[in-house]
Design an enzyme around this catalytic site. Structure first.
Site, PDB file in Angstrom:
ATOM      1  N   GLY A   1       0.870  -1.167   0.000  1.00  0.00           N
ATOM      2  CA  GLY A   1       0.000   0.000   0.000  1.00  0.00           C
ATOM      3  C   GLY A   1       0.906   1.216   0.000  1.00  0.00           C
ATOM      4  O   GLY A   1       2.096   1.083   0.176  1.00  0.00           O
ATOM      5  N   CYS A   2       0.394   2.410  -0.263  1.00  0.00           N
ATOM      6  CA  CYS A   2       1.338   3.511  -0.405  1.00  0.00           C
ATOM      7  C   CYS A   2       0.708   4.889  -0.433  1.00  0.00           C
ATOM      8  O   CYS A   2      -0.492   5.033  -0.450  1.00  0.00           O
ATOM      9  CB  CYS A   2       2.098   3.392  -1.707  1.00  0.00           C
ATOM     10  SG  CYS A   2       2.737   1.773  -2.010  1.00  0.00           S
ATOM     11  N   GLY A   3       1.598   5.881  -0.497  1.00  0.00           N
ATOM     12  CA  GLY A   3       1.176   7.245  -0.755  1.00  0.00           C
ATOM     13  C   GLY A   3       1.912   7.737  -1.987  1.00  0.00           C
ATOM     14  O   GLY A   3       3.060   7.353  -2.227  1.00  0.00           O
TER      15      GLY A   3
ATOM     16  N   ARG B   1       1.344   6.821   5.370  1.00  0.00           N
ATOM     17  CA  ARG B   1       0.995   5.890   4.311  1.00  0.00           C
ATOM     18  C   ARG B   1       2.144   4.949   3.964  1.00  0.00           C
ATOM     19  O   ARG B   1       1.988   4.056   3.137  1.00  0.00           O
ATOM     20  CB  ARG B   1       0.556   6.640   3.051  1.00  0.00           C
ATOM     21  CG  ARG B   1      -0.598   7.582   3.270  1.00  0.00           C
ATOM     22  CD  ARG B   1      -1.133   8.121   1.961  1.00  0.00           C
ATOM     23  NE  ARG B   1      -1.922   7.128   1.264  1.00  0.00           N
ATOM     24  CZ  ARG B   1      -3.241   6.970   1.417  1.00  0.00           C
ATOM     25  NH1 ARG B   1      -3.892   7.774   2.218  1.00  0.00           N
ATOM     26  NH2 ARG B   1      -3.885   6.040   0.777  1.00  0.00           N
TER      27      ARG B   1
END
Ligand code: SF4
Ligand code: SF4
Lengths: 247, 507, 399
Positions: free
Chosen positions: C13-15, C42
């Site tokens: 998952g990420c930003g 994030r």
């Protein structure tokens, strides 16, 4: 006036498309020149039309067709009249293998010899009875699996004097229909369980009727053809393989 | 005294009548098309001929007081690992009658069923499962050849196609009904299949026995079949459907043709097939106009020409050893879809040895064919339709993840209309009114019932497929196609996993 | 050893964040850093990276290879390879700074090259042949030279990425010393494969760079689809397949950007069924042909190229994406806060619709080698790709 087309430079799918377009417009007679190897001519065409072909049509002439009357001035290759439904193919020459495969109706008149597996799986229902008449000789498996219809083999206009009238396994597995042969065939050439029979009055009527039309097509003398006796081959049972299985 | 018939000494089934429940209504006598229940007028009682029982369970189901139990016959042979009763009885049968063992349905042997060794994936945390009840979930699938790339042009600031796509077939659910001929199954089942196909937005397949006049109205949901026997095959028939399937072979009996036993060739069947009543409708092993791959091309294009290129042409083959290479040839010959029928594919009549021992499992075949077509860069030119032994929606999902575009179901649809897998379809006496043309027997399964059952089954499967896709975090079926990430093997060898291109569970 | 093939597919998952200046003016590195750091939560410190466009104006005609290597020997092998296959104009270590929290970083070096072309190709010396060759060379290095990995290979651009939080990676690569007209950044939250520098985003192919948030459930299908066209997905990341799909659809198949995005995040059939005829045919065809290119599952991606920045998210909006503009500056990020951190008073701020790409291209002619993908271009594929079966359609045309 028939419509004349030179199709030598066209692909078969173009030819059929052109024919369909003209038929749509009401054209009923065609002369095709420059026919050479064009496959599937008239395939699937449903219309009462007449056509004269000059040359050598390719695979599956008149396959699935319903209605057209095709006269070929030349020889035809394999698969002529494949699963043909109605109509007529007249060949002023020889024919290749598998003529009239699973034919359901209509007529095929061949002046000369035919190849292997002609008239196999022919079918019939009530008065819809396909007819193949072969003026020359036939290869092996003539009328194999026949379920209906009529094959008449004359053996007269052959270019193969050394060959027998009909090849091996004549009528093998047939369970309907009739094969008439002018002259004699060796019993060992017949499919398993089959026997030649002499004609009865009914047969003679049928034969005359079909042969008369054949003679008209090629300008032949019917009495000349009828000079020799015919035999007929019919299935000995409509279930030749009924005993094959253990239930 | 005649020669003893050994096979009749040892019945397969035992009809147990619970006399305390039986009210002697004689329903069972009427129901049994094999005559296993007998009414003894003199003694006013019922008798059983166990040797005649095929284990169809019709009497058991219909008995008003539930007074009948059909069991395996309890009489046993001495145990022997090699000479099991199956082989002993088969030999008796053949010694008695000297014939080829005949049977029905698909391969009955416990060969490894690869579907049962594949498990599916679901999302947990890292991406969300999707709930198909409330969110969109698309099963629409297009069958047929596609170009590899699109040509787009811009006109008045809007993009549009430069060239339209060739005709393709739209399926709202990637499950079609496999070829089962009119003759092999009753007209009522055909009517049920056709209607269900229409309402489900999918296709049914006429099989090789022609098409009854009442079914032409379902044309846009119809695949017509062209088999070697060419039964009922005429221009109207070829044009009746949206696709024409050339049947080269079928999984239940690779290498031999169709066989409709004379028992089933009634007046009506004789009319559509144009063969004498009571004769065996035999399709030859080969199409006699196809002795080689270039001839297949010949037939494909003959059909295309005859139908003015408006219909897709499918080619159906049995999954055999070289299925991948053969499929590649078929695609190159111009087939718009290749149908691969696996070892477990069913039939109305097949020699037992063929049914049980010839062909390869569909799972391996799908993977091999898909791989081959991809390697040769021709995968987009065709669709792969998998058939043979698809028993549940999970099997459908797995087949698609292995590379199929859609599947055919046959046996499953018949079971939906009541088939009990008695494997005696070839007798023409199907007591459930399915695999028969006997006018009395077919009444047992009215077309409306057939329709409803088949419709329900596929509707339920479609929903299950949506649920499974949703769990995987996918909302349209194209993202499942060939998606091996969604499959893991349990208990397969390295070699098997390599062929299926899947990892083992835990990997 | 970096054994790529045995690696399991990544899940993370990420930003993400991106900035572009429409007139090609340069934006300082601090700005992107601030935006990505605002989305600190994030990530989990297991990967961060930056792509910067316009950082090598003096060498803008050369492909800038950012190479990461495990050791000297690997670098030497790369150099040997480049000597043989390219014209090498200039090389230098990528300046880095010691950062306490970053232990044992790999070596980084950049090379400015032009590929040597086969004679026949060289005659035409067109850009695509050069591009194709460059892609091949990069893939060859990544596949064959153990311990070396090309992290970016576009012209006038470069990628800086590694294992760490974004501020650490920025410090390590001295991001504050660069100025670019497009920036993208990524803050990563992987759940597996910790600690591989190559696995961080952005991911690139030529001048395409991609940062991505989400997990693509259709990965298996996409990968197999790409294999059909000779792309080898060695990295096992979703981002890699996105990059190749873009390359295939836009560069090779000539789809306009908007349609390429629609192929990846297509409208639903119920929407397509209601479109006017021409549009319906277009979208039906797009879905039928490019089913293998559909990115299914949650994603928000930003991708950039020499001339534009594009944001796209999945068709049911399972990942966030916000866009904003002020003057010639355009911003995109996972969170509004990230944008506000660098531009407190945007003129416009909006949440793009699911599956609707936000495409910002620079004004014409403001940078060297500028590219634009708004229009359809001729398809550049195998000769028979547009043909069905064996009968050429031309046969049907004439009477
Ligand atoms: S149907 Fe049942 S109740 Fe009726 S006679 Fe048969 S066993 Fe007895
Ligand atoms: S269809 Fe009828 S005969 Fe065939 S297996 Fe099923 S129940 Fe038995």
């Amino acid at each position: 006036m028939p419509l004349e087309l030179d199709i030598s430079h066209l692909h078969y799918s173009q030819v059929n498309k052109i024919l369909r377009d003209y038929i749509e417009k009401g054209e009923r007679e065609f002369i095709l020149r420059g026919v050479n190897g064009h496959r599937y001519l008239f395939a699937g065409i449903s219309a009462e039309i007449k056509a004269q072909l000059y040359g050598t049509p390719g695979l599956d002439l008149g396959a699935f067709m319903r209605g057209p009357e095709i006269r070929v001035f030349g020889n035809v290759q394999d698969g002529a009249g494949n699963t043909m439904d109605e109509g007529k193919i007249v060949v002023h020459g020889m024919a290749g293998d598998v003529v009239g495969y699973a034919m359901r109706g209509g007529k095929i008149h061949i002046y000369g010899d035919v190849g292997y597996r002609v008239g196999i799986h022919m079918k019939a229902y009530m008065d819809k009875v396909p007819v193949i008449i072969i003026g020359g000789k036939a290869g092996d498996f003539l009328g194999e699996y026949m379920a209906g219809g009529i094959i008449i083999l004359l053996g007269m206009h052959s270019i193969y004097p050394e060959r027998p009238l009909a090849g091996l396994f004549l009528g093998t597995g047939m369970h309907g229909g009739t094969i008439y042969v002018r002259g004699k065939v060796k019993e060992s050439y017949l499919g398993l369980g089959l026997k030649p029979y002499a004609l009865d009055g009914e047969d003679e009527k049928i034969l005359e009727k079909h042969l008369k039309e054949y003679c008209d097509d090629f300008g032949l003398d019917l009495s000349e053809i009828l000079k020799e006796d015919f035999i007929k081959i019919i299935p000995y049972t409509h279930r030749p393989y009924g005993k094959l299985y253990a239930y | 005294m005649g020669t003893p018939q050994f096979a009749s000494f040892y019945p397969d089934f035992y009809i147990e009548r619970l006399w305390e429940k039986c009210i002697k209504c004689r329903r069972c006598v009427k129901e049994c098309s094999y005559g296993a229940h007998i009414w003894d007028e003199k003694k006013k009682t019922l008798l059983e001929d166990h040797t005649k029982c095929v284990g169809c369970h019709r009497c058991e189901a219909m008995c008003p007081t539930k007074a009948i139990i059909i069991r395996r016959h309890p009489s046993e042979f001495r145990e022997h690992a090699l000479w099991t009763p199956w082989f002993i009885k088969n030999i008796y049968k053949q010694a008695d009658q000297g014939g080829v063992l005949l049977t029905s349905t698909g391969c009955a042997l416990p060969f490894k069923n690869y579907f049962d060794h594949l498990v599916l994936d679901a999302c947990q945390v890292t991406n969300p499962p999707i709930d198909p009840l409330r969110e969109p979930m698309e099963l629409r699938t297009y069958i047929g050849p596609k170009p590899e790339a699109l040509e787009i042009e811009e006109v008045n600031g809007k993009f549009r196609l430069k060239k339209k796509l060739p005709p393709l077939i739209k399926l709202e659910v990637p499950i079609m009904f496999a070829a089962m001929s009119y003759g092999a199954i009753s007209l009522h089942v055909h009517q049920g299949l056709a209607r269900a196909a229409r309402d489900l937005g999918t296709l049914y397949n006429t099989g090789e026995g022609g098409l009854h006049a009442s079914l032409y109205e379902y044309g846009s949901n119809t695949i017509v079949q062209c088999a070697s026997g060419r039964f009922g095959l005429h221009v109207d028939y070829l044009k009746a459907g949206v696709a024409i399937e050339i049947k080269i072979g079928q999984g239940a009996k690779p290498g031999i043709g169709g066989h409709l036993p004379g028992e089933k060739v009634t007046e009506e069947i004789s009319k559509t097939r144009m063969i004498p009543v009571g004769s065996d409708a035999l399709s030859p092993a080969p199409h006699h106009d196809i002795y080689s791959i270039e001839d297949l091309r010949g037939l494909i294009y003959a059909l295309k020409e005859a139908t003015e290129y408006k219909k897709l042409v499918f080619v159906k083959i049995a999954a055999v050893h070289n299925v991948a290479a053969i499929a590649s040839g078929i695609v190159r010959a111009g087939a718009d879809a290749v149908v691969i029928d696996g070892l477990k594919g069913g039939t109305g009549a097949a020699p037992t040895m063929f049914r049980d021992y010839i062909g390869i499992p569909i799972e391996l075949a799908i993977s091999a064919v898909d791989k081959r077509l991809r390697e040769e860069g021709i995968r987009h030119r065709t669709s792969i339709i998998a058939s043979g032994g698809i028993r549940s929606s999970a099997d459908v999902v797995k087949a698609i993840a292995l590379g199929a575009d859609a599947v055919y179901i046959g046996t499953a649809a018949l079971i939906a209309v009541g088939c009990t897998m008695c494997q005696r379809c070839y007798t023409g006496k199907c007591p459930w009114g399915i695999a028969t043309n006997n006018p009395e027997l077919i009444k047992r399964l009215p077309p409306e019932v057939a329709y409803e059952k088949i419709y329900n089954l596929v509707k339920a499967w479609a929903h299950e497929i949506k649920e499974m896709l949703g769990a995987m975090g996918i909302n349209s079926i194209e993202s499942l196609k060939g998606n091996r990430d969604k499959l893991r093997a349990v208990g397969l060898t390295k070699e098997e996993m390599e062929i299926l291109e899947v990892k083992h569970a835990g990997e | 050893m970096w054994n790529l093939t045995l690696r399991a597919k990544e899940i993370s998952g990420c930003g993400i964040a991106g900035i572009i200046h429409k007139k090609g003016e340069l934006i300082p590195g601090e700005m992107i850093l601030k935006a990505i750091c605002c989305q600190y939560e994030r990530g989990n410190g297991l990967g961060a990276g930056f792509a910067a466009y316009g950082i090598y104006p003096d060498l803008a005609e050369y492909y800038a290879l950012h190479v990461m290597a495990q050791n000297r020997q690997a670098l030497e092998k790369v150099e040997e390879f480049l000597q043989k296959n390219t014209f090498l104009n200039f090389q230098e270590p990528i300046p880095t700074k010691r950062v306490k929290t970053i232990k044992n970083p790999p070596l980084f070096k950049r090379y400015f090259v032009k590929p040597k072309l086969e004679e026949e190709e060289a005659e035409f010396c067109n850009l695509t042949a050069e591009d194709d060759r460059m892609v091949q060379l990069v893939m060859e290095i990544n596949e064959k030279i153990e311990g070396a990995y090309v992290i970016s290979s576009g012209k006038n651009m470069g990628v800086f990425k590694g294992v760490g939080f974004p501020d650490e990676i920025a410090e390590f690569f001295r991001i504050d010393e660069y100025k670019a007209f497009i920036w993208t950044a990524h803050n990563r939250f992987p759940t597996n494969t910790p600690g591989w520098w190559g696995g961080a985003h952005p991911f690139t192919i030529l001048d395409w760079s991609i940062v991505h948030n989400g997990e693509i459930s259709s990965y298996g299908t996409n990968r197999r689809y790409l294999e059909l066209f000779g792309y080898k997905c060695t990295l096992l990341t979703d981002t890699e397949v996105v990059a190749y799909i873009l390359d295939l659809l836009i560069r090779k198949h000539g789809l306009p950007l908007e349609l390429a995005c629609k192929a990846m995040a297509p409208p639903f059939w119920i929407e397509i069924d209601e479109m006017p005829e021409e549009e319906r045919e277009l979208y039906t065809a797009l879905r039928i042909l490019y089913g293998g290119a559909v990115l299914n599952g949650p994603f928000a991606i930003l991708f950039a190229y020499n001339g534009g920045l594009v944001g796209l998210n999945d068709r049911v909006k399972l990942r966030p994406l916000v866009a904003a503009s002020k003057g010639d500056l355009y911003f995109m990020a996972s969170e509004e806060a990230a944008i506000r951190a660098i531009c407190p008073d945007p003129e416009k701020i909006w949440a793009p619709k699911a599956g609707e790409p936000v495409i910002i291209e620079m004004e014409e002619g403001v940078i060297p080698n500028q590219k634009s993908y708004l229009k359809p271009r001729p398809v550049e594929v195998r000769e028979d790709a547009l043909r069905i079966g064996y009968i050429p359609p031309s046969l049907f045309s004439g009477k």
